[in-house]
Design a protein around this motif. Structure first.
Motif, PDB file in Angstrom:
ATOM      1  N   VAL A  65     -21.120  14.646  22.091  1.00  0.00           N
ATOM      2  CA  VAL A  65     -19.927  15.220  21.481  1.00  0.00           C
ATOM      3  C   VAL A  65     -20.075  15.190  19.959  1.00  0.00           C
ATOM      4  O   VAL A  65     -19.549  16.039  19.243  1.00  0.00           O
ATOM      5  CB  VAL A  65     -18.678  14.425  21.943  1.00  0.00           C
ATOM      6  N   GLN A  66     -20.840  14.211  19.475  1.00  0.00           N
ATOM      7  CA  GLN A  66     -21.087  14.095  18.036  1.00  0.00           C
ATOM      8  C   GLN A  66     -21.912  15.265  17.496  1.00  0.00           C
ATOM      9  O   GLN A  66     -22.001  15.463  16.294  1.00  0.00           O
ATOM     10  CB  GLN A  66     -21.831  12.791  17.744  1.00  0.00           C
ATOM     11  N   GLY A  67     -22.538  16.026  18.397  1.00  0.00           N
ATOM     12  CA  GLY A  67     -23.299  17.200  17.980  1.00  0.00           C
ATOM     13  C   GLY A  67     -22.398  18.358  17.575  1.00  0.00           C
ATOM     14  O   GLY A  67     -22.865  19.354  17.024  1.00  0.00           O
ATOM     15  N   SER A  68     -21.099  18.233  17.879  1.00  0.00           N
ATOM     16  CA  SER A  68     -20.088  19.208  17.437  1.00  0.00           C
ATOM     17  C   SER A  68     -20.338  20.631  17.911  1.00  0.00           C
ATOM     18  O   SER A  68     -20.018  21.564  17.191  1.00  0.00           O
ATOM     19  CB  SER A  68     -19.978  19.256  15.907  1.00  0.00           C
ATOM     20  N   ALA A  69     -20.908  20.822  19.080  1.00  0.00           N
ATOM     21  CA  ALA A  69     -21.102  22.194  19.570  1.00  0.00           C
ATOM     22  C   ALA A  69     -19.812  22.662  20.225  1.00  0.00           C
ATOM     23  O   ALA A  69     -19.422  22.154  21.268  1.00  0.00           O
ATOM     24  CB  ALA A  69     -22.256  22.239  20.558  1.00  0.00           C
ATOM     25  N   THR A  70     -19.139  23.615  19.597  1.00  0.00           N
ATOM     26  CA  THR A  70     -17.843  24.047  20.112  1.00  0.00           C
ATOM     27  C   THR A  70     -17.902  25.441  20.733  1.00  0.00           C
ATOM     28  O   THR A  70     -16.904  25.939  21.223  1.00  0.00           O
ATOM     29  CB  THR A  70     -16.792  24.078  18.975  1.00  0.00           C
TER      30      THR A  70
ATOM     31  N   LEU B 169      -8.089   9.227  21.630  1.00  0.00           N
ATOM     32  CA  LEU B 169      -8.317  10.586  21.146  1.00  0.00           C
ATOM     33  C   LEU B 169      -9.000  10.583  19.785  1.00  0.00           C
ATOM     34  O   LEU B 169      -8.859   9.658  19.015  1.00  0.00           O
ATOM     35  CB  LEU B 169      -6.981  11.298  21.001  1.00  0.00           C
ATOM     36  N   SER B 170      -9.724  11.631  19.521  1.00  0.00           N
ATOM     37  CA  SER B 170     -10.261  11.868  18.191  1.00  0.00           C
ATOM     38  C   SER B 170      -9.872  13.291  17.884  1.00  0.00           C
ATOM     39  O   SER B 170     -10.231  14.205  18.612  1.00  0.00           O
ATOM     40  CB  SER B 170     -11.778  11.712  18.223  1.00  0.00           C
ATOM     41  N   ILE B 171      -9.092  13.465  16.822  1.00  0.00           N
ATOM     42  CA  ILE B 171      -8.525  14.796  16.616  1.00  0.00           C
ATOM     43  C   ILE B 171      -9.452  15.750  15.890  1.00  0.00           C
ATOM     44  O   ILE B 171      -9.263  16.947  15.915  1.00  0.00           O
ATOM     45  CB  ILE B 171      -7.206  14.732  15.815  1.00  0.00           C
ATOM     46  N   MET B 172     -10.440  15.214  15.178  1.00  0.00           N
ATOM     47  CA  MET B 172     -11.361  16.089  14.446  1.00  0.00           C
ATOM     48  C   MET B 172     -12.487  16.491  15.378  1.00  0.00           C
ATOM     49  O   MET B 172     -12.667  15.909  16.435  1.00  0.00           O
ATOM     50  CB  MET B 172     -11.959  15.347  13.263  1.00  0.00           C
ATOM     51  N   VAL B 173     -13.273  17.451  14.935  1.00  0.00           N
ATOM     52  CA  VAL B 173     -14.482  17.762  15.679  1.00  0.00           C
ATOM     53  C   VAL B 173     -15.439  16.610  15.393  1.00  0.00           C
ATOM     54  O   VAL B 173     -15.861  16.413  14.263  1.00  0.00           O
ATOM     55  CB  VAL B 173     -15.107  19.086  15.215  1.00  0.00           C
ATOM     56  N   GLU B 174     -15.739  15.837  16.433  1.00  0.00           N
ATOM     57  CA  GLU B 174     -16.564  14.663  16.217  1.00  0.00           C
ATOM     58  C   GLU B 174     -17.901  15.069  15.612  1.00  0.00           C
ATOM     59  O   GLU B 174     -18.454  16.115  15.923  1.00  0.00           O
ATOM     60  CB  GLU B 174     -16.811  13.926  17.530  1.00  0.00           C
TER      61      GLU B 174
END
Ligand code: SF4
Lengths: 345, 155
Positions: free
Chosen positions: A130-135, A182-187
């Motif tokens: 999820v830390q890779g931030s692929a959205t 929850l983490s609200i930002m793009v991890e």
């Protein structure tokens, strides 16, 4: 009307349950209660839950893998922080250690590390953290084409529709967060906490490093501080949460409120049939920093819920007993659907 | 499981009355001895190194007892008084027992204000995470059975 015929069981793929383990007892409890995958990290900043006393050394990981495999579960190692030029070798060595110990997959964020792992250990299964931030499916497919990733974990900021769109356009298995903080930002792109702690979670492995946290009982209530910054103050009836900046209560234009996010937990039980129908491959439970009791409760509830959903998605109902058990261990005592349900995109 | 998180159970009044009259230091001696017997060998050496020289206070609210001990030479040593322990825990006896028996989740008790922790957060996390890694199945089994036996009396 024709006699009802049960749909073939394999028509929908059964979603995997991915559970956290910060310690060996948590790993065993997750396995005992039906986790398909257990994810964990090494005892250093190569993972995003780098806390004192937590995580695995080579010996405990070897034993953990052995236990999981004997009981039909898989072990995934999170190497999901970003190496710096000066620390590259440490992350590289962590990939080699995981591969040598025989883990089932590594969960990686950094493109350089993915390239190294794909090149050096071609048989090692790669998951995009999820830390890779692929959205988007474009980003996921890029990682697939370049590094052969088999699974990607979607950030917790996507709505159900956005997740569905990504799933329909990629051959990569998609894992989504089902429960936990929850983490609200793009991890992977959030450096908010570094303003208070001087350390980015993306390189040091934590949004609220213990050395920066202070809890103090004051005449006005229980105060939590991060790097000296007052995060919140709790009265007798309030429920404190983890002191991260994004969950802070601040004075903005004269009003005191949570400008980023209320301290709540994500709980997507009610979305399970929809997630399953969309083709979600795996559901992730947050909480490697939590105790074996937490892992036991969450794994037991989610195992039952996923089995119910796979058996009869049309008749799936969230049982009150599940919600009660989960509410009892949630941060903030409130659960939300997070961004999955969001009127604005 | 986790029923411990729902209702606060206090020691029955007669037990409270007796506990409050007990001398403090012998209670700390008994507690430190218990720690040495059950936990000391399970604590990794590097954790004991980190705790070395620090004093800890465990306040059992409903018993009105404060147990004090220090880590010295990788052993738990009782102490009579401490001005400023590195950590002070406060909870009722039932919740401590539930934590030790792995019937309650420490973060949940903390979120619920039933476990109060004052002092050094880094050491608190280290202690919590270390306790989470330790397997003492026999002691836990005994504790669970004891809790079941006295449960109805603790309200
Ligand atoms: S500071 Fe908050 S929003 Fe940012 S990464 Fe940490 S938990 Fe997520």
């Amino acid at each position: 009307m024709d006699q009802a015929v049960a749909p073939p069981a394999q028509a929908v793929r059964r979603m995997k349950l991915v559970c956290p383990a910060g310690t060996p007892p948590a790993l065993r409890i997750a396995v005992d209660n039906g986790a398909d995958d257990v994810y964990l990290g090494f005892k250093d900043e190569t993972n995003a839950r780098n806390f004192a006393g937590l995580n695995f050394d080579d010996k405990s990981l070897r034993e953990g893998i052995d236990y999981a495999h004997r009981h039909g579960s898989q072990v995934l190692v999170a190497l999901n922080t970003y190496p710096q030029p000066s620390t590259w070798r440490k992350w590289q060595a962590a990939v080699d250690r995981a591969a040598d110990l025989g883990v089932d997959a590594i969960i990686v964020a950094d493109a350089g590390l993915l390239a190294y792992a794909a090149r050096t250990h071609p048989g090692l299964r790669l998951h995009l953290s999820v830390q890779g931030s692929a959205t988007s499916h474009e980003a996921i497919n890029f990682y697939h084409e370049r590094f052969g990733i088999k699974r990607a974990v979607l950030p917790r900021v996507l709505s159900v529709e956005q997740a569905e769109k990504a799933i329909s356009r990629t051959p990569v298995e998609i894992e989504v967060f089902g429960f936990g903080s929850l983490s609200i930002m793009v991890e992977g792109r959030c450096a908010l906490s570094s303003y208070a702690t001087g350390e980015s979670p993306n390189t040091h492995g934590g949004c609220s490093p213990a050395k920066a946290i202070r809890w103090q009982q004051s005449p006005r209530g229980l105060e939590s501080r991060l790097g000296g910054v007052l995060i919140d103050r709790f009265g007798e009836q309030d429920h404190p949460g983890y002191p991260t900046l994004c969950r802070g209560r601040f004075v903005v234009n004269g009003d005191t409120y949570y400008p980023f996010e209320e301290p709540t937990s994500l709980n997507t039980l009610e979305l399970l049939p929809r997630l399953q129908a969309m083709g979600v491959a795996a559901i992730k439970i947050e909480g490697r920093q939590r105790s074996p009791v937490y892992v036991e409760t969450v794994t037991r509830v989610w195992r039952e819920a996923l089995d119910d959903c796979a058996r009869e998605p049309q008749r799936f109902r969230v049982k009150p007993a599940w919600q009660e058990a989960l509410a009892g261990i949630s941060e903030g005592h409130q659960c939300t659907l997070g961004a999955y349900h969001r009127p604005w995109k | 499981m986790n029923a411990a998180a729902t209702t606060v159970r206090r020691l029955p009044a007669p037990v409270r009355a007796v506990a409050r009259r007990l001398p403090r230091f012998p209670a700390s001696i008994a507690f430190a001895t218990g720690l040495n017997l059950t936990l000391r060998r399970k604590f990794p050496a590097e954790v004991l190194d980190r705790l070395e020289g620090h004093t800890f206070a465990i306040v059992v609210e409903d018993a009105g007892v404060e147990l004090l001990f220090r880590v010295r030479g990788h052993r738990f040593v009782p102490v009579a008084t401490a001005a400023e322990p590195v950590l002070r825990f406060r909870a009722v006896a039932w919740d401590y027992a539930a934590l030790a028996a792995r019937e309650a989740d420490p973060d949940t008790l903390f979120f619920n204000r039933r476990l109060l922790v004052e002092g050094d957060t880094e050491i608190a996390l280290l202690v919590k995470n270390t306790l989470d890694t330790i397997d003492i199945p026999r002691t836990r089994g005994l504790l669970k059975r004891a809790m079941r036996a006295v449960g109805p009396a603790a309200r």
